[in-house]
Scaffold this motif. Structure first.
Motif, PDB file in Angstrom:
ATOM      1  N   VAL A   1     -88.765 -29.948  20.246  1.00 52.65           N
ATOM      2  CA  VAL A   1     -88.560 -30.480  21.656  1.00 52.65           C
ATOM      3  C   VAL A   1     -87.129 -30.375  21.867  1.00 52.65           C
ATOM      4  O   VAL A   1     -86.518 -30.079  23.142  1.00 52.65           O
ATOM      5  CB  VAL A   1     -88.925 -32.100  21.420  1.00 52.65           C
ATOM      6  CG1 VAL A   1     -88.299 -32.852  22.639  1.00 52.65           C
ATOM      7  CG2 VAL A   1     -90.341 -32.364  21.143  1.00 52.65           C
ATOM      8  N   VAL A   2     -86.214 -30.718  21.011  1.00 56.02           N
ATOM      9  CA  VAL A   2     -84.750 -30.479  21.140  1.00 56.02           C
ATOM     10  C   VAL A   2     -84.466 -28.870  21.513  1.00 56.02           C
ATOM     11  O   VAL A   2     -83.706 -28.864  22.337  1.00 56.02           O
ATOM     12  CB  VAL A   2     -83.891 -30.616  19.816  1.00 56.02           C
ATOM     13  CG1 VAL A   2     -82.400 -30.138  19.681  1.00 56.02           C
ATOM     14  CG2 VAL A   2     -83.975 -32.113  19.358  1.00 56.02           C
ATOM     15  N   ALA A   3     -85.079 -28.054  20.992  1.00 52.84           N
ATOM     16  CA  ALA A   3     -84.976 -26.583  21.162  1.00 52.84           C
ATOM     17  C   ALA A   3     -85.370 -26.482  22.887  1.00 52.84           C
ATOM     18  O   ALA A   3     -84.743 -25.557  23.665  1.00 52.84           O
ATOM     19  CB  ALA A   3     -85.960 -25.663  20.392  1.00 52.84           C
ATOM     20  N   PHE A   4     -86.284 -27.021  23.246  1.00 58.95           N
ATOM     21  CA  PHE A   4     -86.884 -26.670  24.642  1.00 58.95           C
ATOM     22  C   PHE A   4     -85.797 -27.583  25.662  1.00 58.95           C
ATOM     23  O   PHE A   4     -85.433 -26.922  26.691  1.00 58.95           O
ATOM     24  CB  PHE A   4     -88.125 -27.565  24.918  1.00 58.95           C
ATOM     25  CG  PHE A   4     -89.516 -26.638  24.742  1.00 58.95           C
ATOM     26  CD1 PHE A   4     -89.351 -25.462  25.349  1.00 58.95           C
ATOM     27  CD2 PHE A   4     -90.414 -27.074  24.084  1.00 58.95           C
ATOM     28  CE1 PHE A   4     -90.552 -24.663  25.166  1.00 58.95           C
ATOM     29  CE2 PHE A   4     -91.402 -26.331  23.709  1.00 58.95           C
ATOM     30  CZ  PHE A   4     -91.700 -24.992  24.536  1.00 58.95           C
ATOM     31  N   ALA A   5     -85.194 -28.563  25.024  1.00 62.11           N
ATOM     32  CA  ALA A   5     -84.342 -29.462  26.076  1.00 62.11           C
ATOM     33  C   ALA A   5     -83.201 -28.537  26.159  1.00 62.11           C
ATOM     34  O   ALA A   5     -82.431 -28.548  27.070  1.00 62.11           O
ATOM     35  CB  ALA A   5     -83.875 -30.798  25.387  1.00 62.11           C
TER      36      ALA A   5
ATOM     37  N   LEU B   1     -80.845 -15.906  23.922  1.00 62.00           N
ATOM     38  CA  LEU B   1     -80.528 -17.031  23.516  1.00 62.00           C
ATOM     39  C   LEU B   1     -81.751 -17.973  24.161  1.00 62.00           C
ATOM     40  O   LEU B   1     -82.373 -18.843  23.554  1.00 62.00           O
ATOM     41  CB  LEU B   1     -79.203 -17.744  24.012  1.00 62.00           C
ATOM     42  CG  LEU B   1     -78.893 -19.198  23.818  1.00 62.00           C
ATOM     43  CD1 LEU B   1     -78.867 -19.604  22.280  1.00 62.00           C
ATOM     44  CD2 LEU B   1     -77.616 -19.701  24.388  1.00 62.00           C
ATOM     45  N   ASP B   2     -82.176 -17.721  25.502  1.00 65.79           N
ATOM     46  CA  ASP B   2     -83.064 -18.458  26.262  1.00 65.79           C
ATOM     47  C   ASP B   2     -84.398 -18.151  25.602  1.00 65.79           C
ATOM     48  O   ASP B   2     -85.114 -19.000  25.540  1.00 65.79           O
ATOM     49  CB  ASP B   2     -82.912 -17.957  27.649  1.00 65.79           C
ATOM     50  CG  ASP B   2     -83.831 -18.865  28.659  1.00 65.79           C
ATOM     51  OD1 ASP B   2     -83.357 -19.681  29.090  1.00 65.79           O
ATOM     52  OD2 ASP B   2     -84.899 -18.207  28.650  1.00 65.79           O
ATOM     53  N   GLY B   3     -84.611 -16.832  25.225  1.00 68.30           N
ATOM     54  CA  GLY B   3     -86.000 -16.401  24.548  1.00 68.30           C
ATOM     55  C   GLY B   3     -86.046 -17.008  23.203  1.00 68.30           C
ATOM     56  O   GLY B   3     -87.216 -17.699  23.000  1.00 68.30           O
ATOM     57  N   ALA B   4     -84.820 -17.122  22.424  1.00 69.20           N
ATOM     58  CA  ALA B   4     -85.150 -17.489  21.036  1.00 69.20           C
ATOM     59  C   ALA B   4     -85.459 -19.325  21.080  1.00 69.20           C
ATOM     60  O   ALA B   4     -86.219 -19.721  20.591  1.00 69.20           O
ATOM     61  CB  ALA B   4     -83.673 -17.686  20.423  1.00 69.20           C
ATOM     62  N   LEU B   5     -84.674 -20.026  22.066  1.00 66.92           N
ATOM     63  CA  LEU B   5     -85.041 -21.318  22.124  1.00 66.92           C
ATOM     64  C   LEU B   5     -86.468 -21.797  22.811  1.00 66.92           C
ATOM     65  O   LEU B   5     -87.167 -22.601  22.467  1.00 66.92           O
ATOM     66  CB  LEU B   5     -83.912 -22.078  23.051  1.00 66.92           C
ATOM     67  CG  LEU B   5     -82.552 -22.120  22.462  1.00 66.92           C
ATOM     68  CD1 LEU B   5     -81.460 -22.469  23.671  1.00 66.92           C
ATOM     69  CD2 LEU B   5     -82.684 -23.049  21.259  1.00 66.92           C
ATOM     70  N   LEU B   6     -86.816 -20.670  23.781  1.00 62.48           N
ATOM     71  CA  LEU B   6     -88.280 -20.854  24.239  1.00 62.48           C
ATOM     72  C   LEU B   6     -89.107 -20.643  23.269  1.00 62.48           C
ATOM     73  O   LEU B   6     -90.291 -21.577  23.132  1.00 62.48           O
ATOM     74  CB  LEU B   6     -88.449 -19.969  25.418  1.00 62.48           C
ATOM     75  CG  LEU B   6     -89.707 -19.698  26.005  1.00 62.48           C
ATOM     76  CD1 LEU B   6     -90.267 -21.269  26.769  1.00 62.48           C
ATOM     77  CD2 LEU B   6     -89.874 -18.589  27.107  1.00 62.48           C
ATOM     78  N   LEU B   7     -89.474 -19.407  22.693  1.00 60.66           N
ATOM     79  CA  LEU B   7     -90.428 -19.066  21.849  1.00 60.66           C
ATOM     80  C   LEU B   7     -90.515 -19.917  20.350  1.00 60.66           C
ATOM     81  O   LEU B   7     -91.389 -20.403  20.105  1.00 60.66           O
ATOM     82  CB  LEU B   7     -90.410 -17.561  21.422  1.00 60.66           C
ATOM     83  CG  LEU B   7     -90.822 -16.886  22.653  1.00 60.66           C
ATOM     84  CD1 LEU B   7     -91.028 -15.194  22.410  1.00 60.66           C
ATOM     85  CD2 LEU B   7     -92.035 -17.332  23.679  1.00 60.66           C
ATOM     86  N   GLY B   8     -88.982 -20.016  19.982  1.00 59.96           N
ATOM     87  CA  GLY B   8     -88.905 -20.981  18.953  1.00 59.96           C
ATOM     88  C   GLY B   8     -89.317 -22.162  18.691  1.00 59.96           C
ATOM     89  O   GLY B   8     -89.905 -22.848  18.271  1.00 59.96           O
ATOM     90  N   GLY B   9     -88.998 -22.566  20.060  1.00 54.38           N
ATOM     91  CA  GLY B   9     -89.104 -24.166  20.359  1.00 54.38           C
ATOM     92  C   GLY B   9     -90.639 -24.347  20.361  1.00 54.38           C
ATOM     93  O   GLY B   9     -91.121 -25.400  20.247  1.00 54.38           O
ATOM     94  N   MET B  10     -91.244 -23.459  21.201  1.00 54.65           N
ATOM     95  CA  MET B  10     -92.659 -23.411  21.372  1.00 54.65           C
ATOM     96  C   MET B  10     -93.511 -23.534  20.353  1.00 54.65           C
ATOM     97  O   MET B  10     -94.709 -24.267  19.997  1.00 54.65           O
ATOM     98  CB  MET B  10     -93.249 -22.095  22.384  1.00 54.65           C
ATOM     99  CG  MET B  10     -94.513 -22.267  22.778  1.00 54.65           C
ATOM    100  SD  MET B  10     -95.277 -20.912  23.804  1.00 54.65           S
ATOM    101  CE  MET B  10     -93.913 -20.919  25.343  1.00 54.65           C
ATOM    102  N   PHE B  11     -93.322 -22.531  19.264  1.00 54.98           N
ATOM    103  CA  PHE B  11     -93.701 -22.444  18.022  1.00 54.98           C
ATOM    104  C   PHE B  11     -93.528 -23.704  17.321  1.00 54.98           C
ATOM    105  O   PHE B  11     -94.697 -24.264  16.345  1.00 54.98           O
ATOM    106  CB  PHE B  11     -93.327 -21.211  17.223  1.00 54.98           C
ATOM    107  CG  PHE B  11     -94.156 -20.784  16.089  1.00 54.98           C
ATOM    108  CD1 PHE B  11     -95.120 -20.071  16.087  1.00 54.98           C
ATOM    109  CD2 PHE B  11     -93.768 -21.140  14.838  1.00 54.98           C
ATOM    110  CE1 PHE B  11     -96.095 -19.771  15.070  1.00 54.98           C
ATOM    111  CE2 PHE B  11     -94.723 -20.901  13.706  1.00 54.98           C
ATOM    112  CZ  PHE B  11     -95.528 -20.165  13.780  1.00 54.98           C
ATOM    113  N   ALA B  12     -92.456 -23.951  17.201  1.00 57.76           N
ATOM    114  CA  ALA B  12     -92.135 -25.370  16.563  1.00 57.76           C
ATOM    115  C   ALA B  12     -93.238 -26.610  16.735  1.00 57.76           C
ATOM    116  O   ALA B  12     -93.614 -27.466  16.122  1.00 57.76           O
ATOM    117  CB  ALA B  12     -90.794 -25.902  16.441  1.00 57.76           C
TER     118      ALA B  12
END
Length: 234
Positions: A214-218, A112-123
């Motif tokens: 941004v929401v994913a990072f938060a 979960l943490d990795g998905a939000l980190l890399l997915g959010g970063m790419f977005a």
């Protein structure tokens, strides 16, 4: 003839000052990356009001371990998690041994943490690039979803194969696993989604793509603290 009285030589007591001097000597042996890690951890413990004497004892054990593992290419971060994780562990742990490495969280939490980190970063990167380029189109919906899913998988694999102290060949396995994972991710993202019909992969505007990132990072930072996720990349 009278016998000589046996004498037992007592080892000199190691004082706190001795450990402080030893810590200074060990600190000088650290690599730049490990030295930066310990300085960051020191600041975080000071901010948390961690007792100075306890910090000396904890650092003594940590520094010995870090210096001994530098030859195996194991950094302080690999041994103890991020400086933030280790500071939280030392200040909140009720365990008697506070010098142990941070235990990694369950796989689903790492995912979960990795998905939000890399997915959010790419977005975020994609959203900014489209906005700067004054383009209306953004990221495909399926492409974005796959990026989050594959990002979580990539982080889970990378953390699983992270080198462990005393495990021979761990660093080589880590490099191979990381390389294969990242290449697979790039290939799937670059070519896999390109084959999808546009009707199945509608474009999301760049501004919305940026907001999603941004929401994913938060959400990543909130859930990391809320779920006490340990052993992640960041």
């Amino acid at each position: 003839m009278p016998k000589k009285k046996d004498t037992v030589e007592q080892e000199p007591e190691v004082t706190l000052e001795d450990k402080k001097r030893e810590n200074d000597a060990l600190f000088d042996q650290l690599t730049n990356k490990n030295r930066e890690y310990m300085m960051t951890l020191n600041r975080k413990l000071d901010d948390a009001g961690f007792p100075e004497d306890n910090k000396t004892l904890v650092f003594n054990e940590m520094l010995k371990n870090i210096v001994s593992q530098q030859a195996n290419h194991l950094t302080a971060r690999k041994l103890y998690g991020t400086a933030t994780d280790q500071a939280r562990y030392l200040t909140e742990s009720d365990h008697a041994d506070m010098t142990g490495p941070v235990e990694r969280s369950e796989s689903w939490k790492i995912y979960l943490d990795g998905a939000l980190l890399l997915g959010g970063m790419f977005a975020v990167i994609t959203g900014i690039s489209y906005l700067v380029g004054n383009q209306e189109a953004g990221l495909g919906l399926i492409t974005m979803i796959l990026n989050f899913l594959l990002g979580g998988l990539a982080v889970m694999v990378i953390t699983k194969y992270a080198p462990q102290p005393g495990v021979k060949g761990g660093f080589i396995k880590y490099i191979v696993a990381t390389t294969i994972t990242m290449i697979t991710w790039i290939v799937l993202m670059a070519f896999g989604t390109a084959m999808l019909p546009q009707a199945l992969n509608p474009m999301i505007p760049g501004s919305i793509t940026l907001v999603i990132g941004v929401v994913a990072f938060a959400a990543k930072w909130y859930l990391k603290k809320k779920l006490n996720i340990q052993g992640t990349l960041i």
